[in-house]
Write a protein that holds these residues in place. Structure first.
Motif, PDB file in Angstrom:
ATOM      1  N   GLY A   1      22.385  -5.549 -57.136  1.00  0.00           N
ATOM      2  CA  GLY A   1      22.939  -6.040 -55.866  1.00  0.00           C
ATOM      3  C   GLY A   1      24.166  -5.248 -55.466  1.00  0.00           C
ATOM      4  O   GLY A   1      24.308  -4.816 -54.308  1.00  0.00           O
ATOM      5  N   ASP A   2      25.072  -5.036 -56.446  1.00  0.00           N
ATOM      6  CA  ASP A   2      26.300  -4.255 -56.164  1.00  0.00           C
ATOM      7  C   ASP A   2      25.960  -2.818 -55.801  1.00  0.00           C
ATOM      8  O   ASP A   2      26.617  -2.207 -54.949  1.00  0.00           O
ATOM      9  CB  ASP A   2      27.213  -4.283 -57.392  1.00  0.00           C
ATOM     10  CG  ASP A   2      27.787  -5.672 -57.666  1.00  0.00           C
ATOM     11  OD1 ASP A   2      27.797  -6.496 -56.730  1.00  0.00           O
ATOM     12  OD2 ASP A   2      28.190  -5.926 -58.826  1.00  0.00           O
ATOM     13  N   LEU A   3      24.924  -2.264 -56.461  1.00  0.00           N
ATOM     14  CA  LEU A   3      24.517  -0.885 -56.194  1.00  0.00           C
ATOM     15  C   LEU A   3      24.045  -0.721 -54.740  1.00  0.00           C
ATOM     16  O   LEU A   3      24.447   0.226 -54.040  1.00  0.00           O
ATOM     17  CB  LEU A   3      23.396  -0.478 -57.166  1.00  0.00           C
ATOM     18  CG  LEU A   3      22.862   0.949 -57.039  1.00  0.00           C
ATOM     19  CD1 LEU A   3      23.943   1.969 -57.429  1.00  0.00           C
ATOM     20  CD2 LEU A   3      21.639   1.154 -57.928  1.00  0.00           C
TER      21      LEU A   3
ATOM     22  N   ILE B   1      25.680   1.234 -50.923  1.00  0.00           N
ATOM     23  CA  ILE B   1      25.015   2.202 -50.009  1.00  0.00           C
ATOM     24  C   ILE B   1      24.603   1.506 -48.696  1.00  0.00           C
ATOM     25  O   ILE B   1      23.672   1.938 -48.015  1.00  0.00           O
ATOM     26  CB  ILE B   1      23.796   2.855 -50.687  1.00  0.00           C
ATOM     27  CG1 ILE B   1      22.772   1.790 -51.116  1.00  0.00           C
ATOM     28  CG2 ILE B   1      24.215   3.719 -51.862  1.00  0.00           C
ATOM     29  CD1 ILE B   1      21.448   2.383 -51.551  1.00  0.00           C
ATOM     30  N   ASN B   2      25.272   0.362 -48.416  1.00  0.00           N
ATOM     31  CA  ASN B   2      25.065  -0.354 -47.157  1.00  0.00           C
ATOM     32  C   ASN B   2      23.630  -0.826 -46.948  1.00  0.00           C
ATOM     33  O   ASN B   2      23.030  -0.606 -45.882  1.00  0.00           O
ATOM     34  CB  ASN B   2      25.509   0.508 -45.956  1.00  0.00           C
ATOM     35  CG  ASN B   2      27.024   0.652 -45.916  1.00  0.00           C
ATOM     36  OD1 ASN B   2      27.741  -0.310 -46.185  1.00  0.00           O
ATOM     37  ND2 ASN B   2      27.490   1.855 -45.621  1.00  0.00           N
ATOM     38  N   LYS B   3      23.073  -1.452 -47.967  1.00  0.00           N
ATOM     39  CA  LYS B   3      21.760  -2.087 -47.823  1.00  0.00           C
ATOM     40  C   LYS B   3      21.922  -3.552 -48.212  1.00  0.00           C
ATOM     41  O   LYS B   3      21.492  -4.003 -49.285  1.00  0.00           O
ATOM     42  CB  LYS B   3      20.718  -1.391 -48.697  1.00  0.00           C
ATOM     43  CG  LYS B   3      20.371   0.008 -48.183  1.00  0.00           C
ATOM     44  CD  LYS B   3      19.206   0.600 -48.935  1.00  0.00           C
ATOM     45  CE  LYS B   3      18.848   1.982 -48.390  1.00  0.00           C
ATOM     46  NZ  LYS B   3      17.687   2.576 -49.073  1.00  0.00           N
ATOM     47  N   PRO B   4      22.555  -4.333 -47.335  1.00  0.00           N
ATOM     48  CA  PRO B   4      22.909  -5.715 -47.659  1.00  0.00           C
ATOM     49  C   PRO B   4      21.709  -6.625 -47.890  1.00  0.00           C
ATOM     50  O   PRO B   4      21.774  -7.543 -48.701  1.00  0.00           O
ATOM     51  CB  PRO B   4      23.722  -6.184 -46.454  1.00  0.00           C
ATOM     52  CG  PRO B   4      23.345  -5.262 -45.331  1.00  0.00           C
ATOM     53  CD  PRO B   4      23.015  -3.955 -45.972  1.00  0.00           C
TER      54      PRO B   4
ATOM     55  N   ASN C   1      24.442   9.033 -59.710  1.00  0.00           N
ATOM     56  CA  ASN C   1      23.014   9.351 -59.576  1.00  0.00           C
ATOM     57  C   ASN C   1      22.300   8.047 -59.233  1.00  0.00           C
ATOM     58  O   ASN C   1      21.851   7.298 -60.112  1.00  0.00           O
ATOM     59  CB  ASN C   1      22.484   9.947 -60.894  1.00  0.00           C
ATOM     60  CG  ASN C   1      21.077  10.499 -60.757  1.00  0.00           C
ATOM     61  OD1 ASN C   1      20.308  10.043 -59.914  1.00  0.00           O
ATOM     62  ND2 ASN C   1      20.751  11.473 -61.587  1.00  0.00           N
ATOM     63  N   PHE C   2      22.206   7.750 -57.914  1.00  0.00           N
ATOM     64  CA  PHE C   2      21.680   6.472 -57.445  1.00  0.00           C
ATOM     65  C   PHE C   2      20.242   6.232 -57.910  1.00  0.00           C
ATOM     66  O   PHE C   2      19.891   5.141 -58.366  1.00  0.00           O
ATOM     67  CB  PHE C   2      21.751   6.410 -55.907  1.00  0.00           C
ATOM     68  CG  PHE C   2      21.052   5.206 -55.341  1.00  0.00           C
ATOM     69  CD1 PHE C   2      21.676   3.976 -55.311  1.00  0.00           C
ATOM     70  CD2 PHE C   2      19.748   5.298 -54.865  1.00  0.00           C
ATOM     71  CE1 PHE C   2      21.018   2.850 -54.809  1.00  0.00           C
ATOM     72  CE2 PHE C   2      19.087   4.187 -54.366  1.00  0.00           C
ATOM     73  CZ  PHE C   2      19.732   2.956 -54.334  1.00  0.00           C
ATOM     74  N   GLU C   3      19.403   7.250 -57.802  1.00  0.00           N
ATOM     75  CA  GLU C   3      17.979   7.083 -58.131  1.00  0.00           C
ATOM     76  C   GLU C   3      17.776   6.707 -59.602  1.00  0.00           C
ATOM     77  O   GLU C   3      17.041   5.771 -59.929  1.00  0.00           O
ATOM     78  CB  GLU C   3      17.213   8.362 -57.796  1.00  0.00           C
ATOM     79  CG  GLU C   3      17.035   8.573 -56.302  1.00  0.00           C
ATOM     80  CD  GLU C   3      16.199   9.809 -55.994  1.00  0.00           C
ATOM     81  OE1 GLU C   3      15.674  10.431 -56.958  1.00  0.00           O
ATOM     82  OE2 GLU C   3      16.078  10.158 -54.815  1.00  0.00           O
ATOM     83  N   LYS C   4      18.416   7.465 -60.496  1.00  0.00           N
ATOM     84  CA  LYS C   4      18.265   7.180 -61.928  1.00  0.00           C
ATOM     85  C   LYS C   4      18.922   5.850 -62.299  1.00  0.00           C
ATOM     86  O   LYS C   4      18.419   5.116 -63.159  1.00  0.00           O
ATOM     87  CB  LYS C   4      18.850   8.309 -62.775  1.00  0.00           C
ATOM     88  CG  LYS C   4      17.922   9.504 -62.908  1.00  0.00           C
ATOM     89  CD  LYS C   4      18.306  10.341 -64.091  1.00  0.00           C
ATOM     90  CE  LYS C   4      17.237  11.396 -64.393  1.00  0.00           C
ATOM     91  NZ  LYS C   4      17.528  12.155 -65.604  1.00  0.00           N
ATOM     92  N   CYS C   5      20.037   5.555 -61.651  1.00  0.00           N
ATOM     93  CA  CYS C   5      20.726   4.289 -61.910  1.00  0.00           C
ATOM     94  C   CYS C   5      19.797   3.124 -61.571  1.00  0.00           C
ATOM     95  O   CYS C   5      19.590   2.223 -62.384  1.00  0.00           O
ATOM     96  CB  CYS C   5      21.993   4.223 -61.057  1.00  0.00           C
ATOM     97  SG  CYS C   5      22.851   2.642 -61.174  1.00  0.00           S
TER      98      CYS C   5
END
Length: 539
Positions: free
Chosen positions: A288-290, A294-297, A255-259
């Motif tokens: 940063g790792d998150l 999702i490819n947002k360097p 759950n990317f948003e809540k994370c």
């Protein structure tokens, strides 16, 4: 009158002396009490703001610690040190925290406070744990556990006092990823809490983390959400840790948003309260790792850079450099302990001399006060006794004089009564000679003789009452069943008249006097061997 005035002056002097002594002692007590109250208020103020205004809390803890040491209350000074060391750990000032715990050990050993020693070992264990030195942390926790178990065995503390150490050991094993061991110690915490119910949110939060490591994500989520509400109202600073774990949990649940939301919440609380700064670099790294996942360097790079900067600003709270720093400090502490032992012995000698001098001066002052008090007391007591003796002497002389007067009056009364008896005897003789005559004038003369006898008794009774005031009243109160005739008989017995003399005064036969005396003894409830005359004389 002068004697009473002298007694009042003595009483006033004694009262003033007592008041002066009380004032001196009261001044010393009040002065100590005011300083103690101020130190205690500073400690309470620090406790109230230790989670919201840490710098101010540390200032008040330091001030109250110094004040308590000055007042000689080392135990309260230790409590201030322990709490300030916890605050320093929370704000990542590990050096001050480390020094604080060692000072607690030194002070605790000086006063024999074993529980404070155990608390210092708990704190040192936490510091070692922050630097991943888990074995040394565990060694300190076990020292604390050993002391607390012994204190429980001796009845000096209760079972809930050991709960915090079990909780810290559970965290230690969880950080080493030995989850089964961590769960065992946390279960022990729950057993203690079941036996001694208390609100321990930290235990529930730790259980949520263990459920996460046991891959029970839904159970972990439910428990952590439940404790989150309580921490929001009771200890918001702990949310730095809680939100970091909840971010990890939602990362596992994809759950990317809540994370992301919980990681950012963790950083916001850390920034707001400047607490648990050691978690900040780690949370930035997780973000940063998150974003890398999702490819947002670009965003990931920004967070990783923040992680590096935060770590650097804390002097590498968990870096190799900082680990080396605490190792060096340990070595320094060992060397310092040897020097401190020598310094401590020197200091103790100086303190002994100073204490001896202070106690000597204080003893001289106290002895002087006591001596002045005793001298004043005995002087006043002597004056009081002298005045009392004089008063008693005067009273005794007065009583003896009154007794003499009373005896003299009773003698006069007896003499008068005897004259009356002689007169009555003469009149009775005339009466007996005239009683056979039938002349009217002679009968009137006999009636006048009888009337004169009654008048003589009334006159005697009046004079007796004036001399022996309260005699009849005392008889009536003690023996209410006595008649007026009984009172007359008692008055004559008191004046020690013979039966014959009584018969003439009362106008009855001697046999009737004996009968009356017998009946009087019964009414007075006298024993067979008790003398009636002596009994009446005492009334």
């Amino acid at each position: 009158m002068k004697k009473f005035i002298r007694m009042d002056i003595n009483k006033n002097t004694r009262t003033k002396s007592i008041l002066i002594i009380q004032f001196i002692f009261s001044f010393l007590v009040v002065s100590y009490s005011q300083n103690f109250d101020e130190a205690k208020n500073n400690m309470l103020k620090a406790r109230a703001i230790k989670y919201s205004q840490m710098d101010s809390a540390l200032f008040y803890f330091e001030k109250s610690k110094n004040d308590f040491l000055m007042l000689g209350d080392t135990l309260l000074a230790i409590k201030c040190l322990l709490e300030s060391s916890v605050v320093n750990t929370t704000k990542a000032d590990y050096s001050k925290s480390y020094d604080g715990y060692w000072e607690v050990l030194r002070l605790s050993e000086s006063i024999g406070s074993e529980l404070s020693v155990a608390s210092a070992y708990d704190g040192l264990g936490t510091l070692y744990g922050l630097f991943y030195r888990h074995q040394e942390a565990l060694m300190n926790y076990n020292k604390s556990l050993h002391i607390k178990k012994q204190l429980i065995k001796e009845g000096k503390i209760k079972l809930p006092d050991i709960l915090s150490t079990y909780y810290l050991i559970a965290i230690n094993y969880r950080e080493q990823q030995i989850i089964n061991k961590a769960q065992q110690y946390l279960d022990t915490c729950y057993q203690i809490r079941k036996e001694y119910p208390s609100k321990t949110l930290f235990i529930d939060a730790e259980q949520g983390y263990l459920l996460y490591y046991q891959n029970k994500f839904k159970e972990a989520e439910a428990l952590l959400q439940k404790v989150e509400k309580s921490f929001l109202s009771e200890n918001e600073t702990y949310l730095v840790i809680l939100y970091s774990f909840m971010g990890d949990l939602y990362n596992k649940l994809d759950n990317f948003e809540k994370c992301s939301e919980y990681y950012l919440k963790s950083l916001d609380v850390a920034k707001k309260y400047r607490s648990h700064q050691n978690y900040v670099p780690e949370v930035y790294k997780k973000l940063g790792d998150l974003y890398l996942s999702i490819n947002k360097p670009r965003i990931a790079y920004a967070y990783l850079k923040n992680s590096f900067n935060a770590n650097d600003s804390l002097f590498g709270a968990r870096s190799i450099n900082n680990q080396r720093f605490i190792e060096i400090k340990d070595q320094f502490r060992q060397e310092q302990q040897k020097l401190m032992e020598k310094a401590r012995l020197t200091k103790l000698e100086n303190e002994k001399r100073l204490l001896f001098l202070r106690n000597t001066v204080l003893s001289i002052v106290l002895v002087s006060l006591v001596m002045v008090s005793f001298i004043t007391f005995f002087y006043l007591k002597y004056r009081h006794k002298t005045a009392e003796k004089m008063l008693k002497s005067d009273q005794k002389a007065k009583e003896e004089k009154n007794k003499e007067i009373l005896e003299m009056k009773n003698k006069e009364l007896t003499s008068s009564a005897l004259q009356l008896i002689e007169k009555d005897e003469l009149l009775m003789e005339i009466k007996s000679k005239l009683s056979s005559a039938k002349n009217k004038d002679l009968k009137e003369l006999i009636a006048k003789i009888n009337a004169n006898s009654k008048h003589d008794w009334k006159e005697f009774d009046t004079r007796f009452t004036s001399v022996n005031q309260g005699f009849y009243k005392s008889l009536s109160e003690r023996f209410p069943e006595l008649t007026q005739r009984d009172h007359k008989l008692c008055a004559l017995i008191k004046l020690n008249f013979s039966s014959k003399e009584m018969s003439l005064l009362l106008g009855i036969s001697i046999e009737s006097v004996h009968t009356s005396r017998y009946r009087l003894r019964q009414k007075l409830k006298l024993d067979k061997g008790e003398n009636l005359t002596e009994f009446i004389a005492r009334v």
